[in-house]
Enzyme design. Structure first.
Site, PDB file in Angstrom:
ATOM      1  N   GLN A 190      20.388  17.425  17.422  1.00 14.80           N
ATOM      2  CA  GLN A 190      21.404  16.571  18.045  1.00 14.80           C
ATOM      3  C   GLN A 190      22.394  17.400  18.839  1.00 14.80           C
ATOM      4  O   GLN A 190      23.084  18.246  18.287  1.00 14.80           O
ATOM      5  CB  GLN A 190      22.125  15.778  16.954  1.00 14.80           C
ATOM      6  CG  GLN A 190      23.279  14.926  17.439  1.00 14.80           C
ATOM      7  CD  GLN A 190      23.841  14.057  16.332  1.00 14.80           C
ATOM      8  OE1 GLN A 190      23.225  13.085  15.913  1.00 14.80           O
ATOM      9  NE2 GLN A 190      25.016  14.401  15.839  1.00 14.80           N
ATOM     10  N   GLY A 191      22.491  17.156  20.135  1.00 14.63           N
ATOM     11  CA  GLY A 191      23.411  17.879  21.010  1.00 14.63           C
ATOM     12  C   GLY A 191      24.633  17.048  21.340  1.00 14.63           C
ATOM     13  O   GLY A 191      24.756  16.522  22.465  1.00 14.63           O
ATOM     14  N   SER A 221      28.358  17.687  19.573  1.00 13.42           N
ATOM     15  CA  SER A 221      29.617  18.439  19.509  1.00 13.42           C
ATOM     16  C   SER A 221      29.628  19.625  20.465  1.00 13.42           C
ATOM     17  O   SER A 221      28.606  20.261  20.718  1.00 13.42           O
ATOM     18  CB  SER A 221      29.856  18.946  18.083  1.00 13.42           C
ATOM     19  OG  SER A 221      30.057  17.875  17.193  1.00 13.42           O
ATOM     20  N   SER A 246      22.390  21.569  13.942  1.00 16.73           N
ATOM     21  CA  SER A 246      21.450  21.842  12.855  1.00 16.73           C
ATOM     22  C   SER A 246      20.024  21.876  13.390  1.00 16.73           C
ATOM     23  O   SER A 246      19.653  21.085  14.274  1.00 16.73           O
ATOM     24  CB  SER A 246      21.553  20.757  11.777  1.00 16.73           C
ATOM     25  OG  SER A 246      22.854  20.698  11.240  1.00 16.73           O
ATOM     26  N   GLU A 283      23.951   7.067  10.993  1.00 18.51           N
ATOM     27  CA  GLU A 283      24.065   8.233  10.109  1.00 18.51           C
ATOM     28  C   GLU A 283      24.502   7.849   8.709  1.00 18.51           C
ATOM     29  O   GLU A 283      24.323   8.624   7.777  1.00 18.51           O
ATOM     30  CB  GLU A 283      25.066   9.235  10.681  1.00 18.51           C
ATOM     31  CG  GLU A 283      24.522  10.049  11.829  1.00 18.51           C
ATOM     32  CD  GLU A 283      25.446  11.192  12.192  1.00 18.51           C
ATOM     33  OE1 GLU A 283      24.959  12.329  12.294  1.00 18.51           O
ATOM     34  OE2 GLU A 283      26.653  10.947  12.384  1.00 18.51           O
ATOM     35  N   GLU A 334      40.697  12.786  10.079  1.00 16.41           N
ATOM     36  CA  GLU A 334      41.708  12.240  10.998  1.00 16.41           C
ATOM     37  C   GLU A 334      41.076  11.248  11.975  1.00 16.41           C
ATOM     38  O   GLU A 334      41.628  10.171  12.242  1.00 16.41           O
ATOM     39  CB  GLU A 334      42.385  13.378  11.762  1.00 16.41           C
ATOM     40  CG  GLU A 334      43.274  14.275  10.911  1.00 16.41           C
ATOM     41  CD  GLU A 334      42.492  15.293  10.093  1.00 16.41           C
ATOM     42  OE1 GLU A 334      43.102  15.974   9.262  1.00 16.41           O
ATOM     43  OE2 GLU A 334      41.259  15.399  10.287  1.00 16.41           O
TER      44      GLU A 334
END
Length: 399
Positions: A135-136, A138, A172, A254, A381
């Site tokens: 997964q690209g 962040s 990951s 998720e 947050e």
């Protein structure tokens, strides 16, 4: 919804348990207990082979729209049967899935937003356990605040598709993945969630994609930085400029059945911490004893909440509530794991001979890794902001 387990679920449980017990033998037995959060780098070869074994057995895609049948799977399982499979898989400590991202995140996204051709092309290799995805999302400066991504993609007039340039982080399985789905900015000058697209990028592009492992304070390197330098993106899912809607739909996935699998792993960790507390005499301390009881009670509550919300759709707060619950719980468990040992919890089983690497034990590794639980996957947050703004209707935070 009525989330009780009936006779069909009992039969399905026996089928799942029997298959797993019959196949977790020989070479696959070496993968039992490997992988998972904090240990994602372990046993990749045997876990990848195991993924193909699951594919041959038809156990991949149980939660897909057609149960993966069109892609070579067996059939669609009910929600309760998906939970049963996940529970039996976790109880037998089968190898952590290297195909999780493809099966449980990308595939449902393609079913919801992809074209028929994309589904025909990408679902069967996932169902067979052949294709691994990462997964690209962040980036440095755009982690929990995903709308701040700066990775850019421009049209590729020679090959079609896009050329993608930028950096992703905390990725990951990037060293082992065949493909990466990338959120990139396809509209120059666009801001926030506008002008983003959801792109599919093959990882085997020497000179165009570089993967650098990130060494964590636990000593492992399960996360990676990914640098894209004009990498070719084969496909866009959901249309150019619609990446934000596609990405948000994927993130909601998720926190589904996989949350229950995670909780079974949590229960095993809690059992080990309780046994260590009893063996060391730490349970004589009323404060520590109360905290252990609270951990047990909170884990039961998380399970009931996960079951309650599995059948809901379109609730923007449910994923955030789940993340807040398990992130804080796991972090507190890591603290307890070392606190019940007193001062000894600060010293690892170290070989003090010159040049020997400093080692840490299982409890210390749990403590160190869980420092990140309230950050990755959307920080606490950000989750509270989502609940406040999208569920409670409170004023948006000034930007």
């Amino acid at each position: 919804m009525d989330f009780t387990f009936g006779p069909d679920d009992a039969a399905f449980r026996e089928e799942a348990r029997s298959w797993l017990e019959a196949h977790l033998v020989d070479a696959y037995a070496a993968g039992i207990g490997t992988g998972g959060p904090g240990s994602e780098h372990e046993g990749i070869a045997v876990r990848r082979a195991w993924e193909r074994e699951l594919g041959r057995g038809g156990w991949i895609g149980l939660g897909w729209e057609d149960g993966g049948k069109a892609a070579g799977g067996r059939r669609r399982a009910t929600l309760t049967q998906q939970v049963v499979w996940a529970e039996e898989y976790a109880r037998l400590r089968a190898p952590a899935r290297v195909g999780h991202i493809g099966e449980n995140l990308l595939a449902p996204t393609l079913i919801a937003h992809g074209s028929p051709e994309q589904r025909r092309r990408f679902l069967p290799p996932i169902a067979r356990g052949d294709a691994l995805w990462c997964q690209g999302y962040s980036e440095p400066g755009a982690g929990s605040d995903l709308a701040g991504v700066r990775t850019a993609a421009v049209r590729d007039p020679e090959r079609g598709g896009y050329r993608v340039t930028g950096q992703k982080v905390w990725t990951s399985l990037a060293r082992d993945a065949d493909w990466c789905f990338v959120l990139a900015r396809t509209e120059p000058g666009s801001r926030r969630h506008h002008g983003l697209s959801f792109l599919l990028v093959p990882m085997d592009q020497p000179g165009r994609i570089e993967v650098r492992p990130i060494r964590q304070m636990s000593g492992t390197s399960e996360f990676n930085e990914v640098f894209l330098d004009g990498a070719h993106a084969a496909e866009v899912v959901g249309g150019e400029g619609n990446g934000w809607a596609v990405a948000m739909g994927l993130l909601a996935l998720e926190r589904g059945v996989s949350t229950l699998v995670q909780q079974i792993g949590f229960a095993a960790e809690l059992d080990r911490v309780v046994r260590a507390a009893v063996d060391s005499g730490a349970t004589e301390d009323p404060v520590l004893r109360e905290r252990l009881v609270r951990q047990w009670a909170e884990l039961r509550t998380m399970r009931w909440n996960a079951l309650r919300t599995l059948g809901t759709t379109g609730d923007p707060g449910a994923p955030s509530v789940a993340k807040l619950l398990w992130g804080g719980w796991h972090k507190r468990l890591g603290e307890l794991a070392v606190q019940i040992r007193g001062a000894a919890g600060a010293v690892g089983p170290h070989d003090w001979s010159p040049g020997a690497p400093y080692e840490i034990d299982e409890a210390q590794r749990l403590f160190l890794f869980t420092r990140s639980d309230t950050i990755y996957g959307g920080s606490d947050e950000i989750q509270r902001n989502i609940i406040a703004e999208r569920v409670l209707g409170l004023p948006r935070e000034p930007r």
